[in-house]
Design a protein around this motif. Structure first.
Motif: not given
Lengths: 278, 449
Positions: A115, A140, A144, A155, A158-160
């Protein structure tokens, strides 16, 4: 092992001399935790005040993490009591602890690797829209902001998190602990996975949180980390509390003697110190 | 797979990038899903060519795979496995397995048939084909499926009995109960309304309604894409370039309308059309009456199930928790998630889905037989896994699983068209399954570095 070192009067004596006035934020009294027949924590008493860092040190298997798991709700104690703001608190699961303002940065980080950062930061406390759907954008956005403060180079929102570096993963775990207005923070080896620059960041963060009035239990193998950051140091050995000392009153050698020999500074002889450096 | 490079996706450039990789990243599509669509295209074109070569004309242009009638049937045949595969994704994602769904399908399908053929008309003496019969039968079937799922899920989540064992037992027990219920007799004929769930030329939307549904779906896609973009803009997040948004909308609408067009191109079989013309006093034009079939009812059920399950999986806490548990059970527990309740609910969900499949399958057969759903668990697991669900937990998508079901059904239906013997079909499906997963594991292993 010197049994005298375990006597509660002596510990209390050191403690009251060190502690400032006012009701402690956290008091863990006479905590016992057993796994089968093994006593992982035996009658340990520690306390924590607002704006204070208490370092919790000891060798492998001393019971530091287990003691803190009782406070974070991960493993309820078999005996003893926990007081928050002077009130007896029942902490039977992580939700209870969080409701009391206790946040934990686990040594394993406790991240769901599949996740993304926001999903992990809000795990179990997701923001919802009016229709009850997950409000991923709001989460999100908050993520951030928080992580951006901790680690401006981060940065990959959005990545697991499995694809992130150790330091970035640690940022996520720390962000999760600080975002929810914790009053009590448990940091279990927070710098274990970090490089020098990131370690320095964590140190700055600890000082900043302390200034905000948050009470912090800091578990670490690194005696220098502990000396740098803590106000008081509680030492554990074989599941028992050796003692709690004020950092200003002791040297690193004296703390090492507590960790290794289970002796309080007053009991340590020249010979013992020579033994330590042998 | 291409994520490792990770520099382009947050680009806000307005010009289309030159390289295909950059193009894909700007579109921000799931590359795995695209890969599956590609694989499906290869399978379809392959069968089209082979069926032409082995057909009466022996050329590559006379194939019979990509014909409206075959695609219509393919869509219908994918429904049952597709419905259950959406639930299997959640089961496998949370590191469990369900071997009992074929038997749950059988028992719920059989029970629903009992309700409409024996209990309501005979035991209660209310007669056949009452307007409420179908819905009562369906409700009882779904409730039974949910109850069985809850029971199994309870044993797994709270009793700590491995899911493999509980559902292996369930496979035997629920199938055994089918035989106990009515001495294994075939139960028919089913309620007329209930039969519509199974789909047939007369149990389809027809052309006008299919077009309306297709246009509504297009509007839905366009609205969702714009709304999502607007919200991300509001938060100041990076968004897809405008041209990419347009391409996505066009592709989505093209796919939907293309599907509707194919389903509408399938006309009622001549016999049925003639009968209809006769019954309604219509004079058939020369060449026979042409009635467009449109989207079959069970296909609409599958689409609805896919949408609902996708929503539950990606937009609700429950779905998020299922994935968190699959990714790291300890982290989920420490995050304060009620892990056991969540696991139990995944089994309730798949029980309900098995019951819906049971309704579709028995309605299609227009009867309930004891073998209903036998070995369905294998096809369903294969569909989920081909669709990208990982057995190590935490990874999988609902649309992927549905595509996986279509891939499985395409293989079977294509080989049937080529008159491949049934044992050889099994061998091919087995080999494809293992190769697909081996390839996927290899690719994942590379991209993880």
């Amino acid at each position: 092992m010197s049994e005298g070192a375990m006597s509660t009067e002596k510990v209390a004596g050191v403690d009251s001399a060190a502690a400032p006035l006012g009701a402690p934020l956290v008091e863990m009294r006479n905590i016992r935790i057993a796994f089968g027949g093994v006593h992982a924590v035996e009658g340990v008493t520690v306390d924590l005040r607002a704006g204070e860092v208490v370092g919790l040190v000891g060798g492998n298997g001393a019971g530091k993490s287990t003691l803190m798991r009782a406070l974070s709700g991960a493993h309820p104690p078999d005996g003893g009591e926990i007081l928050i703001d002077g009130q007896v608190a029942s902490i039977t699961n992580p939700r209870d602890a969080k409701a009391l303002g206790i946040e934990t940065i686990y040594q394993t980080l406790a991240l769901a690797d599949n996740i993304d950062a926001a999903g992990n930061m809000f795990l179990g406390r997701e923001l919802k829209t009016r229709t009850g759907s997950l409000d991923d954008d709001a989460m999100e956005s908050a993520t951030r902001k928080v992580i951006g403060r901790l680690n401006p180079r981060f940065k990959a929102f959005k990545r697991p998190v499995m694809s992130l570096s150790g330091g970035q993963r640690q940022s996520v775990a720390i962000a999760r602990a600080v975002h929810f207005n914790a009053r009590i923070l448990i940091m279990d080896e927070p710098t274990a996975a970090l490089g020098p620059a990131e370690t320095a960041q964590v140190r700055t963060l600890v000082k900043q949180l302390k200034d905000d009035g948050i009470g912090i239990f800091l578990i670490s193998h690194d005696i220098h980390d502990v000396f740098d950051l803590s106000d008081r140091i509680s030492v554990m050995l074989h599941g028992k509390l050796v003692g709690t000392v004020r950092k200003a009153d002791v040297t690193t050698d004296e703390v090492l003697a507590m960790i290794i020999m289970g002796k309080l500074p007053s009991e340590v002889s020249e010979k013992d110190l020579a033994e330590l450096h042998r | 797979m291409t994520e490792a490079t990770g520099t382009v996706p947050e680009s806000t450039r307005e010009q289309p990038p030159r390289s295909p990789r950059g193009l894909l990243q700007a579109l921000n599509l799931d590359t795995r899903l695209l890969g599956m669509v590609g694989a499906l295209a290869v399978i379809w074109i392959g069968f089209q060519i082979l069926s032409g070569l082995t057909g009466p004309k022996h050329d590559i242009f006379s194939g019979t795979f990509l014909t409206p009638v075959n695609l219509y049937n393919l869509a219908q045949q994918s429904v049952s496995v597709g419905i259950m595969a959406t639930g299997m994704v959640l089961i496998i994602v949370s590191r469990n397995i369900d071997l009992s769904i074929g038997s749950i399908l059988g028992l719920t399908g059989y029970t629903m048939a009992m309700v409409q053929v024996i209990w309501i008309p005979k035991s209660l003496g209310l007669g056949f084909d009452q307007p409420y019969t179908w819905i009562i039968a369906l409700a009882i079937g779904i409730a039974l499926g949910a109850a069985i799922g809850a029971f199994q899920g309870f044993l797994i989540a709270y009793g700590k009995v491995p899911a493999f064992i509980v559902t292996l037992g369930g496979l035997l027990v629920w199938r055994g109960l089918v035989f106990e219920e009515q001495q294994g007799q075939t139960i028919s004929p089913l309620d007329k309304t209930f039969q519509l769930l199974g789909g047939s030329p007369t149990a389809s939307l027809g052309d006008v309604a299919s077009w309306i549904l297709g246009i509504l779906a297009c509007a839905g896609i366009i609205y969702t894409l714009i709304a999502t973009r607007r919200k991300r803009r509001k938060y100041g997040f990076p968004v897809r370039p405008t041209w990419a948004l347009g391409v996505l909308m066009a592709l989505g609408c093209l796919a939907i309308l293309g599907f509707v067009w194919i389903m509408n191109s399938y006309a009622w079989p001549p016999g049925l059309a003639t009968q209809y013309a006769h019954d309604h006093g219509i004079t058939a034009p020369p060449g026979g009456l042409q009635i467009a079939t449109g989207i079959a009812f069970p296909v609409i059920i599958l689409i609805a199930v896919t949408l609902v399950m996708t929503y539950i999986t990606t937009r609700r806490r429950f779905g998020r928790y299922v994935f968190a548990i699959g990714g790291n059970p300890d982290a989920a527990e420490l995050g304060g998630i009620n892990v056991r309740r969540t696991i139990m609910l995944t089994f309730v969900l798949i029980g309900i889905l098995a019951a819906i499949s049971g309704a579709v399958q028995s309605a299609r057969l227009q009867a309930a037989v004891t073998s209903l759903g036998t070995q369905a668990e294998l096809d369903v697991i294969a569909a989920a896994v081909i669709g990208g669900t990982s057995f190590s937990g935490g990874i999988g998508t609902i649309p992927g699983a549905v595509l996986g079901a279509v891939v499985m059904q395409s293989l079977r239906s294509g080989m049937l068209l080529l008159r491949v013997d049934s044992p050889i079909q099994d061998i091919v499906v087995g080999v494809v399954l293992v190769s697909a997963i081996a390839f996927d594991t290899y690719v994942r292993g590379r991209s993880a570095r």
